[in-house]
Design an enzyme around this catalytic site. Structure first.
Site, PDB file in Angstrom:
ATOM      1  CG  ASP A 163       6.438   2.274   0.521  1.00 18.73           C
ATOM      2  OD1 ASP A 163       8.414   1.744   0.105  1.00 18.73           O
ATOM      3  OD2 ASP A 163       5.904   2.377   0.834  1.00 18.73           O
ATOM      4  CE  LYS A 196      14.560   4.527   5.962  1.00 20.03           C
ATOM      5  NZ  LYS A 196      13.723   3.786   7.306  1.00 20.03           N
ATOM      6  CG  ASP A 225       2.276   0.663   7.387  1.00 15.23           C
ATOM      7  OD1 ASP A 225       3.243  -0.094   6.690  1.00 15.23           O
ATOM      8  OD2 ASP A 225       1.760  -0.397   8.128  1.00 15.23           O
ATOM      9  CE  LYS A 264      -3.179  -2.734   3.423  1.00 15.35           C
ATOM     10  NZ  LYS A 264      -3.402  -2.551   4.634  1.00 15.35           N
ATOM     11  N   GLY A 265       2.110   0.657   0.560  1.00 10.98           N
ATOM     12  CA  GLY A 265       3.383   2.353   0.028  1.00 10.98           C
ATOM     13  C   GLY A 265       2.632   3.115  -0.483  1.00 10.98           C
ATOM     14  NE  ARG A 314      -0.572   1.122   4.928  1.00 11.41           N
ATOM     15  CZ  ARG A 314      -0.281   0.570   4.961  1.00 11.41           C
ATOM     16  NH1 ARG A 314       1.258   1.311   3.705  1.00 11.41           N
ATOM     17  NH2 ARG A 314       0.553  -0.599   4.663  1.00 11.41           N
ATOM     18  CG  ASP A 323      14.851  -0.116   4.675  1.00 14.80           C
ATOM     19  OD1 ASP A 323      15.543   0.424   5.125  1.00 14.80           O
ATOM     20  OD2 ASP A 323      14.819  -1.238   5.149  1.00 14.80           O
TER      21      ASP A 323
HETATM   22  P1  IMP Z   1      13.078  -3.239   1.720  1.00 13.07           P
HETATM   23  O1  IMP Z   1      13.072  -4.816   0.877  1.00 13.07           O
HETATM   24  O2  IMP Z   1      13.971  -3.169   2.745  1.00 13.07           O
HETATM   25  O3  IMP Z   1      13.954  -2.782   0.595  1.00 13.07           O
HETATM   26  O4  IMP Z   1      12.094  -2.635   1.358  1.00 13.07           O
HETATM   27  C1  IMP Z   1      11.139  -2.048   1.373  1.00 13.07           C
HETATM   28  C2  IMP Z   1       9.825  -2.348   2.041  1.00 13.07           C
HETATM   29  O5  IMP Z   1       9.764  -1.730   3.391  1.00 13.07           O
HETATM   30  C3  IMP Z   1       8.982  -0.652   1.565  1.00 13.07           C
HETATM   31  O6  IMP Z   1       8.136  -0.166   0.583  1.00 13.07           O
HETATM   32  C4  IMP Z   1       8.171  -0.344   3.658  1.00 13.07           C
HETATM   33  O7  IMP Z   1       6.557  -1.249   3.110  1.00 13.07           O
HETATM   34  C5  IMP Z   1       9.037  -0.737   3.752  1.00 13.07           C
HETATM   35  N1  IMP Z   1       9.790   0.107   4.701  1.00 13.07           N
HETATM   36  C6  IMP Z   1      11.101   0.301   4.985  1.00 13.07           C
HETATM   37  N2  IMP Z   1      11.694   1.522   5.270  1.00 13.07           N
HETATM   38  C7  IMP Z   1      10.402   1.968   6.004  1.00 13.07           C
HETATM   39  C8  IMP Z   1      10.013   3.378   6.973  1.00 13.07           C
HETATM   40  O8  IMP Z   1      10.918   3.524   7.387  1.00 13.07           O
HETATM   41  N3  IMP Z   1       9.125   3.422   7.100  1.00 13.07           N
HETATM   42  C9  IMP Z   1       7.632   2.630   6.775  1.00 13.07           C
HETATM   43  N4  IMP Z   1       8.022   1.811   5.327  1.00 13.07           N
HETATM   44  C10 IMP Z   1       9.366   0.863   5.173  1.00 13.07           C
HETATM   45 MG    MG Z   2       6.054  -0.691   0.198  1.00 10.89          MG
END
Ligand code: IMP
Ligand code: MG
Length: 189
Positions: A109, A140, A168, A50-51, A174, A112
């Site tokens: 969104d 990040k 969220d 949903k982000g 959100r 990370d």
């Molecule tokens: P990744 O797989 O770690 O790159 O995660 C990406 C997903 O983690 C994003 O789509 C978000 O849903 C969630 N996420 C990562 N960091 C944050 C944050 O600081 N706030 C909220 N959601 C986050």
């Molecule tokens: Mg997301």
């Protein structure tokens, strides 16, 4: 800007990290990059719910007079109800139309650790799109666990958990029009 300029009335919000105008300017830059690279081509935006709900909507409107735009969504889950990644990515709902032959832009969104986008690029990339690009509002880079190419990055996120504008914490916050960080006590169960 900080909350000093505009009072934040939700107690668990510690500070505004990026306000509406900063987000709008970032979305404008993302749209300009996509319009430049895909000039004259039809584009399918694939928002990751949903982000990326608001980002996809705002990006589509920013691109509306520049490009022929299609909009689709998929749903993935990697975080459960926690603020830490489990490392496991699952497709909860796939796109409703085929991406084959399309100029696909994944709209997410935040990147990370990178596992979510690595998964989506692998899955969508295997379906013979004409091209595949990735657009994120927040990055990040210091958190990356897998090296994942991102074509369009809106803003560099501070080393904090960010909520608002689609992001969220346990399905809350959100709806905030800005991006904010929470007080430490807000993460307690
Ligand atoms: P990744 O797989 O770690 O790159 O995660 C990406 C997903 O983690 C994003 O789509 C978000 O849903 C969630 N996420 C990562 N960091 C944050 C944050 O600081 N706030 C909220 N959601 C986050
Ligand atoms: Mg997301």
């Amino acid at each position: 800007m900080s909350e000093m300029l505009r009072p934040v009335t939700i107690p668990s919000i510690a500070s505004v990290v990026f306000d509406e105008a900063t987000i709008a300017a970032a979305v404008g830059r993302l749209a300009a990059g996509i319009a430049r690279d895909l000039a004259g081509e039809p584009v399918l935006l694939v928002g990751v719910l949903k982000g990326a709900l608001f980002l996809t909507a705002d990006l589509a409107r920013a691109l509306s007079s520049e490009l022929e735009i299609g909009i689709d969504f998929l749903v993935v889950s990697s975080y459960g109800n926690e603020n830490r990644s489990s490392g496991e990515v699952r497709m909860l709902k796939d796109t409703s139309s085929s991406v084959e032959g399309k100029n696909v832009v994944i709209v997410e969104d935040i990147v990370d650790n990178g596992l979510t986008l690595a998964y989506l690029q692998r899955v969508l990339g295997g379906r013979k799109p004409a091209s595949l690009r990735t657009c994120v509002l927040l990055d990040k880079p210091y958190r990356r666990q897998v090296d994942v190419p991102v074509d369009y990055v809106g803003l560099q996120a501070p080393d904090a958990f960010i909520v608002g504008y689609g992001l969220d914490y346990q399905e809350k916050y959100r709806q905030l029009p800005y991006l904010a960080r929470l007080h430490d006590w807000a993460f307690e169960a």
